[in-house]
Scaffold this motif. Structure first.
Motif, PDB file in Angstrom:
ATOM      1  N   GLU A  51      26.975 -30.264  40.059  1.00 34.43           N
ATOM      2  CA  GLU A  51      26.984 -29.249  38.988  1.00 34.43           C
ATOM      3  C   GLU A  51      25.539 -28.107  39.224  1.00 34.43           C
ATOM      4  O   GLU A  51      26.015 -26.949  38.834  1.00 34.43           O
ATOM      5  CB  GLU A  51      27.721 -29.937  37.954  1.00 34.43           C
ATOM      6  CG  GLU A  51      28.644 -29.717  38.192  1.00 34.43           C
ATOM      7  CD  GLU A  51      29.670 -30.361  36.272  1.00 34.43           C
ATOM      8  OE1 GLU A  51      29.484 -29.033  35.642  1.00 34.43           O
ATOM      9  OE2 GLU A  51      29.529 -31.788  35.790  1.00 34.43           O
ATOM     10  N   LYS A  52      24.345 -29.496  39.002  1.00 31.58           N
ATOM     11  CA  LYS A  52      23.426 -28.607  39.071  1.00 31.58           C
ATOM     12  C   LYS A  52      22.710 -28.438  40.409  1.00 31.58           C
ATOM     13  O   LYS A  52      22.205 -29.736  41.066  1.00 31.58           O
ATOM     14  CB  LYS A  52      22.023 -29.574  37.697  1.00 31.58           C
ATOM     15  CG  LYS A  52      20.669 -28.964  38.204  1.00 31.58           C
ATOM     16  CD  LYS A  52      20.266 -30.262  36.516  1.00 31.58           C
ATOM     17  CE  LYS A  52      18.547 -29.312  36.429  1.00 31.58           C
ATOM     18  NZ  LYS A  52      18.272 -27.983  36.285  1.00 31.58           N
ATOM     19  N   GLN A 108      24.378 -20.553  36.097  1.00 27.44           N
ATOM     20  CA  GLN A 108      25.232 -20.730  36.648  1.00 27.44           C
ATOM     21  C   GLN A 108      25.254 -21.743  37.697  1.00 27.44           C
ATOM     22  O   GLN A 108      25.415 -23.530  37.161  1.00 27.44           O
ATOM     23  CB  GLN A 108      26.124 -19.854  36.908  1.00 27.44           C
ATOM     24  CG  GLN A 108      27.818 -20.627  37.536  1.00 27.44           C
ATOM     25  CD  GLN A 108      28.547 -19.850  36.797  1.00 27.44           C
ATOM     26  OE1 GLN A 108      29.051 -18.480  37.813  1.00 27.44           O
ATOM     27  NE2 GLN A 108      30.243 -20.156  37.049  1.00 27.44           N
ATOM     28  N   GLY A 111      23.563 -25.147  36.167  1.00 32.96           N
ATOM     29  CA  GLY A 111      24.257 -26.001  35.859  1.00 32.96           C
ATOM     30  C   GLY A 111      24.435 -26.883  35.163  1.00 32.96           C
ATOM     31  O   GLY A 111      24.955 -27.652  34.199  1.00 32.96           O
ATOM     32  N   LYS A 115      27.167 -23.109  30.987  1.00 29.64           N
ATOM     33  CA  LYS A 115      26.587 -22.316  32.131  1.00 29.64           C
ATOM     34  C   LYS A 115      26.498 -21.575  32.335  1.00 29.64           C
ATOM     35  O   LYS A 115      26.378 -20.216  33.189  1.00 29.64           O
ATOM     36  CB  LYS A 115      27.571 -22.634  33.316  1.00 29.64           C
ATOM     37  CG  LYS A 115      27.792 -24.970  34.112  1.00 29.64           C
ATOM     38  CD  LYS A 115      28.659 -24.343  35.320  1.00 29.64           C
ATOM     39  CE  LYS A 115      28.793 -25.840  35.621  1.00 29.64           C
ATOM     40  NZ  LYS A 115      29.278 -26.377  34.558  1.00 29.64           N
ATOM     41  N   TRP A 120      21.296 -20.987  29.122  1.00 30.26           N
ATOM     42  CA  TRP A 120      20.067 -21.058  29.807  1.00 30.26           C
ATOM     43  C   TRP A 120      19.380 -20.494  29.022  1.00 30.26           C
ATOM     44  O   TRP A 120      17.727 -21.181  28.913  1.00 30.26           O
ATOM     45  CB  TRP A 120      20.758 -20.330  30.753  1.00 30.26           C
ATOM     46  CG  TRP A 120      19.080 -20.264  31.727  1.00 30.26           C
ATOM     47  CD1 TRP A 120      19.237 -21.705  32.717  1.00 30.26           C
ATOM     48  CD2 TRP A 120      17.854 -20.085  32.199  1.00 30.26           C
ATOM     49  NE1 TRP A 120      18.383 -21.506  33.756  1.00 30.26           N
ATOM     50  CE2 TRP A 120      17.360 -20.673  33.152  1.00 30.26           C
ATOM     51  CE3 TRP A 120      17.407 -18.584  31.306  1.00 30.26           C
ATOM     52  CZ2 TRP A 120      15.883 -20.261  33.862  1.00 30.26           C
ATOM     53  CZ3 TRP A 120      16.376 -18.394  31.627  1.00 30.26           C
ATOM     54  CH2 TRP A 120      15.466 -19.096  32.622  1.00 30.26           C
TER      55      TRP A 120
END
Length: 159
Positions: A51-52, A108, A111, A115, A120
């Motif tokens: 995901e990241k 996004q 991650g 997201k 962020w």
């Protein structure tokens, strides 16, 4: 980010990786994400799950710590907060973008959380205040952020 290269697991994962690649063994820089155990290990889990795929220290952190900027092709060992090697990542893209120009798409691929760009911005704004504490730099909306994208090239569940 912290260099945890003293942990024997770092040398072990490097050996396994370079043996698998049929390349001469060499030592890689090692570090963990974030500045606290909960976030560092959560980010590591996101990397391992796929995901990241990015990380974003401020350019000023690099300057304050006299560290070289990441380069495309760099290999690094990512550890958990305790310094135990978990995977090797390869840098695929590096750009410097003002904090207030980070895109929804970039948030996004980083991650974290939901997201979203709003998430962020909130968590990174707080992080940059901690990251730059004790330096000559003070976070501001147009501060330069090093946007490093990466891929996992090697991971071990157990060394």
């Amino acid at each position: 980010m912290a260099d945890n290269s003293q942990d024997p697991s770092v040398a072990q994962i490097c050996k396994h990786y370079f043996d698998d690649q049929g390349l001469p063994e060499r030592k890689l820089e090692s570090w963990h994400f974030c500045d606290n155990e909960v976030d560092a290990n959560a980010c590591l889990a996101l990397v391992l799950s796929g995901e990241k795929k990015a990380t974003s220290p401020s350019l000023w952190w690099y300057e304050a710590n006299d560290e070289a900027l990441p380069q495309v092709g760099d290999l690094n060992v990512v550890t958990n907060y305790q310094g135990e090697a978990q995977c090797i990542i390869k840098t695929t893209k590096v750009s410097v973008t003002p904090f207030n120009q980070i895109s929804e798409a970039y948030a996004q691929i980083e991650g974290e959380g939901d997201k979203s760009l709003a998430y962020w911005q909130r968590v990174h704004w707080a992080y940059y205040h901690r990251e730059l504490a004790g330096t000559a730099f003070v976070p501001k909306p147009d501060m330069p952020i090093v946007c490093e994208e990466f891929e996992v090239v090697f991971a071990l569940e157990k060394l």
